[in-house]
Scaffold this motif. Structure first.
Motif, mmCIF file in Angstrom:
data_model
loop_
_atom_site.group_PDB
_atom_site.id
_atom_site.type_symbol
_atom_site.label_atom_id
_atom_site.label_comp_id
_atom_site.label_asym_id
_atom_site.label_seq_id
_atom_site.Cartn_x
_atom_site.Cartn_y
_atom_site.Cartn_z
ATOM 1 N N GLU A 139 0.558 -1.332 -0.196
ATOM 2 C CA GLU A 139 -0.513 -0.001 0.156
ATOM 3 C C GLU A 139 0.797 0.933 0.165
ATOM 4 O O GLU A 139 1.856 1.151 0.254
ATOM 5 C CB GLU A 139 -0.803 -0.184 1.259
ATOM 6 C CG GLU A 139 -1.603 -1.281 1.641
ATOM 7 C CD GLU A 139 -2.405 -1.091 2.955
ATOM 8 O OE1 GLU A 139 -3.156 -0.216 3.214
ATOM 9 O OE2 GLU A 139 -2.463 -2.143 3.167
ATOM 10 N N LYS A 143 0.453 1.907 5.107
ATOM 11 C CA LYS A 143 -0.578 1.362 5.442
ATOM 12 C C LYS A 143 -1.008 2.750 6.318
ATOM 13 O O LYS A 143 -0.423 2.725 7.275
ATOM 14 C CB LYS A 143 -0.144 -0.412 6.089
ATOM 15 C CG LYS A 143 -1.306 -0.771 6.854
ATOM 16 C CD LYS A 143 0.327 -2.416 6.984
ATOM 17 C CE LYS A 143 -0.839 -2.673 7.543
ATOM 18 N NZ LYS A 143 0.230 -4.265 8.242
ATOM 19 N N ARG A 148 -3.640 1.913 10.278
ATOM 20 C CA ARG A 148 -4.683 0.870 10.851
ATOM 21 C C ARG A 148 -5.623 2.269 11.592
ATOM 22 O O ARG A 148 -5.121 3.817 12.283
ATOM 23 C CB ARG A 148 -3.475 0.538 11.987
ATOM 24 C CG ARG A 148 -2.709 -0.568 11.643
ATOM 25 C CD ARG A 148 -1.720 -0.643 12.852
ATOM 26 N NE ARG A 148 -0.656 -1.705 12.250
ATOM 27 C CZ ARG A 148 0.362 -2.004 11.607
ATOM 28 N NH1 ARG A 148 0.318 -0.499 10.972
ATOM 29 N NH2 ARG A 148 1.200 -2.688 11.478
ATOM 30 N N GLY A 160 4.103 -2.327 5.307
ATOM 31 C CA GLY A 160 3.602 -2.220 4.280
ATOM 32 C C GLY A 160 3.466 -0.964 3.677
ATOM 33 O O GLY A 160 2.520 -1.004 2.311
ATOM 34 N N SER A 161 4.196 -0.101 4.182
ATOM 35 C CA SER A 161 3.953 0.835 3.038
ATOM 36 C C SER A 161 5.328 1.692 2.669
ATOM 37 O O SER A 161 5.990 0.462 2.609
ATOM 38 C CB SER A 161 4.355 2.196 3.545
ATOM 39 O OG SER A 161 3.440 2.830 4.978
ATOM 40 N N ASP A 185 2.148 2.277 9.239
ATOM 41 C CA ASP A 185 3.451 2.660 8.875
ATOM 42 C C ASP A 185 3.972 3.620 8.349
ATOM 43 O O ASP A 185 3.521 4.161 6.406
ATOM 44 C CB ASP A 185 3.764 1.109 8.405
ATOM 45 C CG ASP A 185 3.294 0.324 9.066
ATOM 46 O OD1 ASP A 185 2.302 -0.046 10.269
ATOM 47 O OD2 ASP A 185 2.767 -1.555 8.495
#
Length: 245
Positions: free
Chosen positions: A2, A5, A7, A50-51, A44
């Motif tokens: 992504e 990312k 959350r 996940g970035s 992140d």
């Protein structure tokens, strides 16, 4: 992978943006997030977890990528650790289109030697190290992020390749350089609290007090104070969120 990312969770305003340090991921904020009665934004950082990585790393470029990935303009209270603390101060300048109501910058390293900068540049230039097993890569992740013995490895901190396991961290991020914290503090458009653990070897409380007389020392804690004792941050954060409310 992504672009950023993110959350999200929780309820209650103002929203709190939590920015981790170099080498870690947003998972380090799990303990603090459980204690907060606020809407939470936990990315992140670019080139972490996940970035997606950036073409080149600077504090403004990283802060801009975070702001763009939030899909909202604030206001938010930002809590940042180490590198994340520098990005919180950069966001507080207002240059990146995010309204920041307050900043808690924890464990920011403000004094850098030439030798330290040379080591960071060398790490930024290295090819990713490959490990035969996931467990070996996770041990390396915990070491790089300073979390050995105080937190479990985030699964997003490592990635499998055809040749083995490696850290998901883009090593080029080590080349971000030394921040001009004094200048960032002067440019901040909101209240800022600097804090560091009493036993933090990277961010000495006396160094922070030289920049801000009200800098806070967190007794008996180290560099990752937010992981060691998340509740220790609550009084500082409460002052910022109540001021915004």
């Amino acid at each position: 992978m992504e672009t950023l990312k993110l959350r999200t969770g929780g309820r209650g305003e103002p929203a709190v943006l939590l920015l981790h340090g170099l080498g870690a991921t947003g998972a380090v904020w799990h303990g603090l997030a459980e204690l907060l009665d606020h809407r939470l934004l936990v990315p992140d950082l670019p080139g972490h977890g996940g970035s997606a990585p950036l073409p080149a790393y600077s504090f403004p470029a990283m802060a801009a990528a975070v702001a763009a990935g939030l899909a909202e303009s604030g206001p938010v209270v930002v809590v940042g650790h180490s590198l994340g603390g520098v990005l919180a101060l950069e966001l507080a300048s207002g240059r990146h289109g995010l309204a920041v109501a307050g900043v808690l910058a924890l464990g920011v390293k403000v004094v850098w030697s030439e030798a330290e900068l040379d080591r960071a540049a060398a790490m930024a230039a290295r090819a990713p190290r490959l490990f035969p097993a996931r467990e070996d890569a996770e041990v390396a992740y915990l070491k790089v992020s300073g979390l050995t013995g105080i937190a479990p490895a985030d699964p997003a901190g490592v990635v499998e390749t055809p040749d083995g396991w490696r850290l998901s961290l883009d090593a080029a991020a080590f080349g971000v350089g030394a921040p001009d914290v004094r200048s960032l503090l002067a440019q901040a458009r909101c209240p800022v609290v600097l804090a560091a653990g009493e036993n933090d070897p990277m961010s000495r409380p006396e160094q922070l007090r030289a920049l801000a007389a009200g800098a806070v020392t967190l007794p008996a804690l180290g560099h990752n104070a937010h992981v060691e004792d998340p509740a220790a941050l609550l009084p500082l954060l409460t002052k910022l969120t109540e001021r915004d409310g």
